[in-house]
Design a protein around this motif. Structure first.
Motif, PDB file in Angstrom:
ATOM      1  N   ASN A 280     -84.001  -8.327 -32.604  1.00 27.80           N
ATOM      2  CA  ASN A 280     -83.778  -9.523 -32.714  1.00 27.80           C
ATOM      3  C   ASN A 280     -84.958 -10.121 -33.647  1.00 27.80           C
ATOM      4  OD1 ASN A 280     -81.394  -9.256 -31.336  1.00 27.80           O
ATOM      5  ND2 ASN A 280     -82.310 -10.027 -29.453  1.00 27.80           N
ATOM      6  N   THR A 310     -83.277  -8.037 -25.545  1.00 22.98           N
ATOM      7  CA  THR A 310     -83.282  -9.094 -26.304  1.00 22.98           C
ATOM      8  C   THR A 310     -84.779  -9.614 -26.818  1.00 22.98           C
ATOM      9  OG1 THR A 310     -83.759 -10.259 -24.059  1.00 22.98           O
ATOM     10  CG2 THR A 310     -81.388 -10.257 -25.127  1.00 22.98           C
ATOM     11  N   GLN A 434     -78.833 -10.775 -31.583  1.00 20.43           N
ATOM     12  CA  GLN A 434     -79.181 -12.214 -31.521  1.00 20.43           C
ATOM     13  C   GLN A 434     -80.562 -12.572 -32.761  1.00 20.43           C
ATOM     14  OE1 GLN A 434     -80.313 -13.994 -27.796  1.00 20.43           O
ATOM     15  NE2 GLN A 434     -78.855 -12.694 -26.626  1.00 20.43           N
ATOM     16  N   CYS A 465     -84.914 -15.386 -27.797  1.00 22.76           N
ATOM     17  CA  CYS A 465     -83.437 -14.790 -27.555  1.00 22.76           C
ATOM     18  C   CYS A 465     -83.757 -14.411 -26.084  1.00 22.76           C
ATOM     19  CB  CYS A 465     -83.235 -13.571 -28.290  1.00 22.76           C
ATOM     20  SG  CYS A 465     -83.321 -13.811 -30.277  1.00 22.76           S
ATOM     21  N   ARG A 467     -80.841 -13.074 -22.675  1.00 24.67           N
ATOM     22  CA  ARG A 467     -79.301 -12.809 -22.166  1.00 24.67           C
ATOM     23  C   ARG A 467     -78.873 -13.931 -21.380  1.00 24.67           C
ATOM     24  NH1 ARG A 467     -76.687  -7.742 -19.296  1.00 24.67           N
ATOM     25  NH2 ARG A 467     -74.925  -8.662 -18.390  1.00 24.67           N
TER      26      ARG A 467
END
Ligand code: G3H
Length: 530
Positions: A280, A310, A434, A465, A467
């Motif tokens: 990301n 993430t 993301q 970023c 979840r």
């Protein structure tokens, strides 16, 4: 860097080794008489560095894998099994009983999270509590789905009672960075929807499943949950080759997902629920609030030492603010406290994979050879189980750290003048989970968002970023995911719409009424679960 040892507080010491001497198949905890594999923590218990032996797990083989498969298939029993035909309300009761017992194991699971994967105390507690919340949220979401289907529909002279049903047998494989949470985010929805499951814990974060074995045995009918220990390839390959797996649920690397998928002789029958690698980016525009950017990039890139799918794994900063960003970011990174997971305010912790410090060093030296520099003073200093996060600038496309998902403490930075630079890079990359965008001006942000939503699946404005909240969809494009996992979407991913239809005539309607009144079917029901 000299390995630092601080005495371990009494409550966090490992007093007894955990010998996981059984595995769960067909509702029995079967004693293993074969070879065992040691489980080590990279955390030392002594002033002179030495990995700590935490316990051992069975090295199960193909025979046990096939036993587990047979057990899961018998429990599904071609759709006739107790669990897949059970009333929704009864599956929910089983799950509630399981989670009640699980909650009693919080302390030991949290302690093992710290030792096995080096997650700090606060985050280990969060992982446990978030998992418990996830189970309760899943129960509520399933009740809602069930309530919404507690009805008949009529179209074109056909009455229909439509519900979601299980898919069959699920092979469930979780990752080491969230060995409890992410694994249970697969396991729990798969189970509650009426599937039967074979589950192999992650390589690191395996002993923490031991305290939960009895609860799995006690609260689910025989064969519904089967738990194996050993090497993924040894166990999962024959299971997949059987062609009897209906869902492959895996959080890990696409190379494993592809290899396992390839082993299945009937790929068209295999549903995939995959959370895979990501890289990301953060995109920092010239008008961004740099203090906020620094905080978010610290958390985004370095929570759990960057070992999150993430995590922010590449930073694009506009030329106009590059110097100021690099200066402030370096100072902030160098202030992060390193220590063992139970130490106060510790942000950086030992890495659970013994070869990780060397891997990160190899990324750093490759980048340096190709023209990047380590920007922060502490960057790259290391000891046996740790490496201090290095900010690398300027990073170019030929460097390994640009291409590979580092999954650890190294932060590549690229500067740009033209916003097409990060956009083109993202479009070309293999990842698509993301992005974080930092800026203020709606005129610039608006069109950028309109493109980014087509390159990834979540655009975070002025924040890193992540979840969560778990109620929101968690997915990705390209090599980053397949299927969607939110509390609600996971229930859909592990089930299929299936229904009973009948022509709207007097004879049929009498039968339907009879079925509803007599409660002879668990499927045909308009009962409303509150
Ligand atoms: O490793 C990937 C996790 O799903 C990330 O979750 O953003 O809550 O840390 P998180």
């Amino acid at each position: 860097m000299q390995y630092i040892f601080n005495p371990i507080p009494e409550q966090f010491k490992i007093k007894e080794k955990i010998k996981q001497c059984n595995y769960l198949v067909n509702g029995n905890l079967i004693k293993w008489e074969g070879d065992f594999s040691p489980v080590y923590s990279t955390i030392s218990s002594t002033a002179e560095y030495k990995p700590t032996l935490l316990g051992e797990i069975p090295s199960l083989g193909k025979d046990e894998a096939i036993m587990a498969l047979d057990s899961a298939c018998s429990a599904f029993d071609k759709g006739k099994g107790l669990w897949p035909t059970m009333k929704v309300v009864d599956r929910i009761i089983a799950m509630e009983n399981f989670v009640e017992e699980m909650k009693q194991k919080r302390d030991i699971v949290v302690k093992l999270l710290m030792w096995e994967i080096g997650k700090n105390h606060t985050d280990s507690q969060k992982e446990f509590d978030r998992t418990v919340d996830y189970i309760y949220d899943t129960i509520e979401a399933y009740k809602k789905i069930d309530r919404d289907s507690a009805k008949f529909q009529k179209h074109s002279g056909i009455n229909a009672h439509i519900r979601r049903g299980p898919l069959g047998v699920v092979l469930c494989l979780g990752p080491y960075n969230y060995p409890l949470n992410e694994t249970f985010c697969l396991l729990i929805p798969a189970l509650i929807m009426g599937n039967t499951v074979i589950f192999k814990p992650a390589k690191h974060g395996v002993l923490l499943i031991s305290p939960l074995m009895e609860a799995f045995k006690k609260h689910f009918p025989p064969g519904v949950v089967n738990i194996l220990f050993g090497r993924g390839r040894v166990l999962a390959t024959p299971i997949m080759e059987s062609g009897k797996i209906n869902v492959l649920a895996l959080i890990g690397h696409s190379s494993s997902a592809n290899a396992l998928q390839e082993s299945h002789p009937k790929k068209n029958r295999l549903r995939l629920v995959l959370g895979l690698e990501a890289k990301n980016p953060a995109i920092i525009l010239p008008d961004a609030d740099l203090n906020l950017v620094i905080n978010e990039c610290i958390n985004g890139a370095l929570s759990f030492n960057g070992q999150r799918c993430t995590a922010l794994k590449i930073i694009y900063v506009h030329e106009d603010v590059k110097d100021e960003f690099l200066k402030k970011f370096s100072t902030a990174v160098d202030q992060l406290k390193y220590g063992n997971p139970w130490e106060e305010n510790v942000k950086l912790t030992p890495l659970p994979e013994p070869n990780k410090p060397d891997y990160i060093r190899s990324l750093i030296s490759d980048a340096k050879d190709k023209g990047a520099e380590i920007i922060n003073e502490n960057g790259g200093i290391y000891c046996e189980n740790f490496i201090y996060p290095a900010i690398l600038y300027p990073v170019t496309k030929d460097m390994k750290v640009y291409k590979e998902e580092q999954f650890g403490p190294v932060i590549p930075v690229i500067s740009f003048n033209d916003i097409d630079k990060p956009l083109n890079d993202m479009a070309e990359s293999n990842y698509g989970q993301q992005v974080s965008v930092f800026g203020k001006e709606a005129k610039k942000l608006g069109p950028l968002i309109d493109t980014l939503v087509n390159l990834v699946c979540r655009v975070n404005i002025n924040s890193s970023c992540q979840r969560g909240p778990d109620i929101y969809p968690f997915t990705g494009r390209k090599d980053s995911a397949f299927s969607t996992l939110s509390v609600h979407d996971a229930l859909r991913s592990f089930s299929i719409r299936t229904f009973v239809a009948s022509k709207d005539n007097d004879e049929n309607n009498v039968i339907i009424k009879d079925l509803l009144g007599s409660k002879n079917s668990n499927f045909i029901s308009t009962d409303y679960i509150l």
